[in-house]
Design a protein around this motif. Structure first.
Motif, PDB file in Angstrom:
ATOM      1  N   THR A  48     -13.399  -2.934  14.526  1.00  0.00           N
ATOM      2  CA  THR A  48     -12.665  -4.017  13.904  1.00  0.00           C
ATOM      3  C   THR A  48     -11.292  -4.206  14.545  1.00  0.00           C
ATOM      4  O   THR A  48     -10.545  -5.059  14.129  1.00  0.00           O
ATOM      5  N   GLY A  49     -10.970  -3.426  15.404  1.00  0.00           N
ATOM      6  CA  GLY A  49      -9.717  -3.683  16.093  1.00  0.00           C
ATOM      7  C   GLY A  49      -8.781  -2.519  16.022  1.00  0.00           C
ATOM      8  O   GLY A  49      -7.594  -2.666  16.183  1.00  0.00           O
ATOM      9  N   GLY A  50      -9.214  -1.371  15.729  1.00  0.00           N
ATOM     10  CA  GLY A  50      -8.359  -0.210  15.767  1.00  0.00           C
ATOM     11  C   GLY A  50      -8.269   0.463  14.424  1.00  0.00           C
ATOM     12  O   GLY A  50      -8.689  -0.062  13.409  1.00  0.00           O
ATOM     13  N   LEU A  51      -7.746   1.576  14.427  1.00  0.00           N
ATOM     14  CA  LEU A  51      -7.611   2.404  13.248  1.00  0.00           C
ATOM     15  C   LEU A  51      -6.362   1.992  12.521  1.00  0.00           C
ATOM     16  O   LEU A  51      -5.271   1.967  13.085  1.00  0.00           O
ATOM     17  N   ASN A  52      -6.462   1.650  11.273  1.00  0.00           N
ATOM     18  CA  ASN A  52      -5.332   1.205  10.490  1.00  0.00           C
ATOM     19  C   ASN A  52      -4.811   2.412   9.711  1.00  0.00           C
ATOM     20  O   ASN A  52      -5.287   2.735   8.633  1.00  0.00           O
ATOM     21  N   THR A  53      -3.805   3.077  10.200  1.00  0.00           N
ATOM     22  CA  THR A  53      -3.274   4.278   9.572  1.00  0.00           C
ATOM     23  C   THR A  53      -2.422   3.949   8.373  1.00  0.00           C
ATOM     24  O   THR A  53      -2.297   4.750   7.443  1.00  0.00           O
ATOM     25  N   GLY A  54      -1.866   2.812   8.319  1.00  0.00           N
ATOM     26  CA  GLY A  54      -1.056   2.410   7.168  1.00  0.00           C
ATOM     27  C   GLY A  54      -1.910   2.323   5.915  1.00  0.00           C
ATOM     28  O   GLY A  54      -1.491   2.746   4.834  1.00  0.00           O
ATOM     29  N   ASP A  55      -3.079   1.766   6.056  1.00  0.00           N
ATOM     30  CA  ASP A  55      -3.976   1.672   4.894  1.00  0.00           C
ATOM     31  C   ASP A  55      -4.443   3.057   4.456  1.00  0.00           C
ATOM     32  O   ASP A  55      -4.539   3.343   3.248  1.00  0.00           O
ATOM     33  N   ILE A  56      -4.685   3.907   5.407  1.00  0.00           N
ATOM     34  CA  ILE A  56      -5.150   5.258   5.074  1.00  0.00           C
ATOM     35  C   ILE A  56      -4.054   6.007   4.341  1.00  0.00           C
ATOM     36  O   ILE A  56      -4.283   6.656   3.325  1.00  0.00           O
ATOM     37  N   VAL A  57      -2.849   5.908   4.796  1.00  0.00           N
ATOM     38  CA  VAL A  57      -1.732   6.602   4.154  1.00  0.00           C
ATOM     39  C   VAL A  57      -1.518   6.022   2.769  1.00  0.00           C
ATOM     40  O   VAL A  57      -1.288   6.750   1.798  1.00  0.00           O
ATOM     41  N   PHE A  58      -1.565   4.699   2.647  1.00  0.00           N
ATOM     42  CA  PHE A  58      -1.379   4.064   1.343  1.00  0.00           C
ATOM     43  C   PHE A  58      -2.445   4.521   0.359  1.00  0.00           C
ATOM     44  O   PHE A  58      -2.163   4.865  -0.793  1.00  0.00           O
ATOM     45  N   GLN A  59      -3.688   4.536   0.803  1.00  0.00           N
ATOM     46  CA  GLN A  59      -4.764   4.968  -0.068  1.00  0.00           C
ATOM     47  C   GLN A  59      -4.617   6.444  -0.421  1.00  0.00           C
ATOM     48  O   GLN A  59      -4.900   6.854  -1.566  1.00  0.00           O
ATOM     49  N   LEU A  60      -4.160   7.253   0.495  1.00  0.00           N
ATOM     50  CA  LEU A  60      -3.964   8.682   0.225  1.00  0.00           C
ATOM     51  C   LEU A  60      -2.849   8.867  -0.786  1.00  0.00           C
ATOM     52  O   LEU A  60      -2.975   9.662  -1.724  1.00  0.00           O
ATOM     53  N   VAL A  61      -1.741   8.118  -0.668  1.00  0.00           N
ATOM     54  CA  VAL A  61      -0.629   8.215  -1.621  1.00  0.00           C
ATOM     55  C   VAL A  61      -1.099   7.740  -2.981  1.00  0.00           C
ATOM     56  O   VAL A  61      -0.782   8.346  -4.024  1.00  0.00           O
ATOM     57  N   MET A  62      -1.827   6.657  -3.024  1.00  0.00           N
ATOM     58  CA  MET A  62      -2.315   6.140  -4.302  1.00  0.00           C
ATOM     59  C   MET A  62      -3.267   7.137  -4.959  1.00  0.00           C
ATOM     60  O   MET A  62      -3.240   7.327  -6.182  1.00  0.00           O
ATOM     61  N   PHE A  63      -4.063   7.764  -4.115  1.00  0.00           N
ATOM     62  CA  PHE A  63      -4.994   8.753  -4.651  1.00  0.00           C
ATOM     63  C   PHE A  63      -4.233   9.927  -5.245  1.00  0.00           C
ATOM     64  O   PHE A  63      -4.567  10.421  -6.327  1.00  0.00           O
ATOM     65  N   LEU A  64      -3.173  10.396  -4.588  1.00  0.00           N
ATOM     66  CA  LEU A  64      -2.374  11.517  -5.089  1.00  0.00           C
ATOM     67  C   LEU A  64      -1.640  11.127  -6.370  1.00  0.00           C
ATOM     68  O   LEU A  64      -1.540  11.922  -7.315  1.00  0.00           O
TER      69      LEU A  64
END
Length: 173
Positions: free
Chosen positions: A12-28
């Motif tokens: 899809t055009g690269g790894l979106n690390t911002g979304d991963i970090v956001f989802q990880l923070v939201m999960f925590l």
């Protein structure tokens, strides 16, 4: 699965690390909120429920022990009541036998007393009859003697006179 996500992200055009970090923070954050508002009270409720069940089990065991003690006491009381009932029956039998013997002894005593009284009465009547007979014999003897004195009799006349008087006495009864 991570490789599949990386491949999908790369496509899809690269790894979106911002979304991963956001989802990880939201999960925590969600995990922290659940720990504070859900897991804590649920764990407290579970702990209280566990303590309540443990108390109920202990209480039930104590009641069971008490019930067993009561059952044993009831069995002992029942055994004691049976023994007492048996003793009462035995005492009643002994008392009945004793009363029977007393009644028999009293009846024998009364029969002996009545027999002795009857024998005494018979003896008295016999004595009275003998006394009356003696009186009659004496009066007959006097009568015979007076008749003999009035006339002198030979042997045949004496025997006839005696038999006549005996017959008179026999008819006079």
């Amino acid at each position: 699965m991570l490789t599949f996500d990386l491949a999908l992200g790369a496509a899809t055009g690269g790894l979106n690390t911002g979304d991963i970090v956001f989802q990880l923070v939201m999960f925590l954050i969600l995990l922290a909120l659940l720990g504070k508002f859900a897991f804590g009270p649920v764990m407290n409720i579970m702990k209280q429920r566990e303590e309540h069940i443990a108390n109920e089990i202990n209480s039930s065991e104590e009641r069971n022990i008490e019930a067993q003690k009561l059952v044993e006491e009831q069995r002992d009381l029942l055994k004691q009541a049976r023994v007492e009932a048996q003793a009462l029956v035995e005492n009643a039998k002994k008392l009945g036998e004793q009363q029977k013997e007393d009644i028999i002894q009293a009846a024998r005593s009364e029969a002996g007393r009545l027999k002795d009284a009857a024998l005494q009465e018979i003896e008295q009547e016999k004595e009275q009859a003998i006394a009356a007979l003696r009186g009659q014999v004496a009066s007959l003897s006097v009568l015979i003697a007076s008749k003999v004195i009035e006339k002198e009799l030979n042997e045949q006349e004496q025997e006839k006179l005696i038999s006549d008087y005996i017959n008179e006495v026999g008819e006079g009864r």
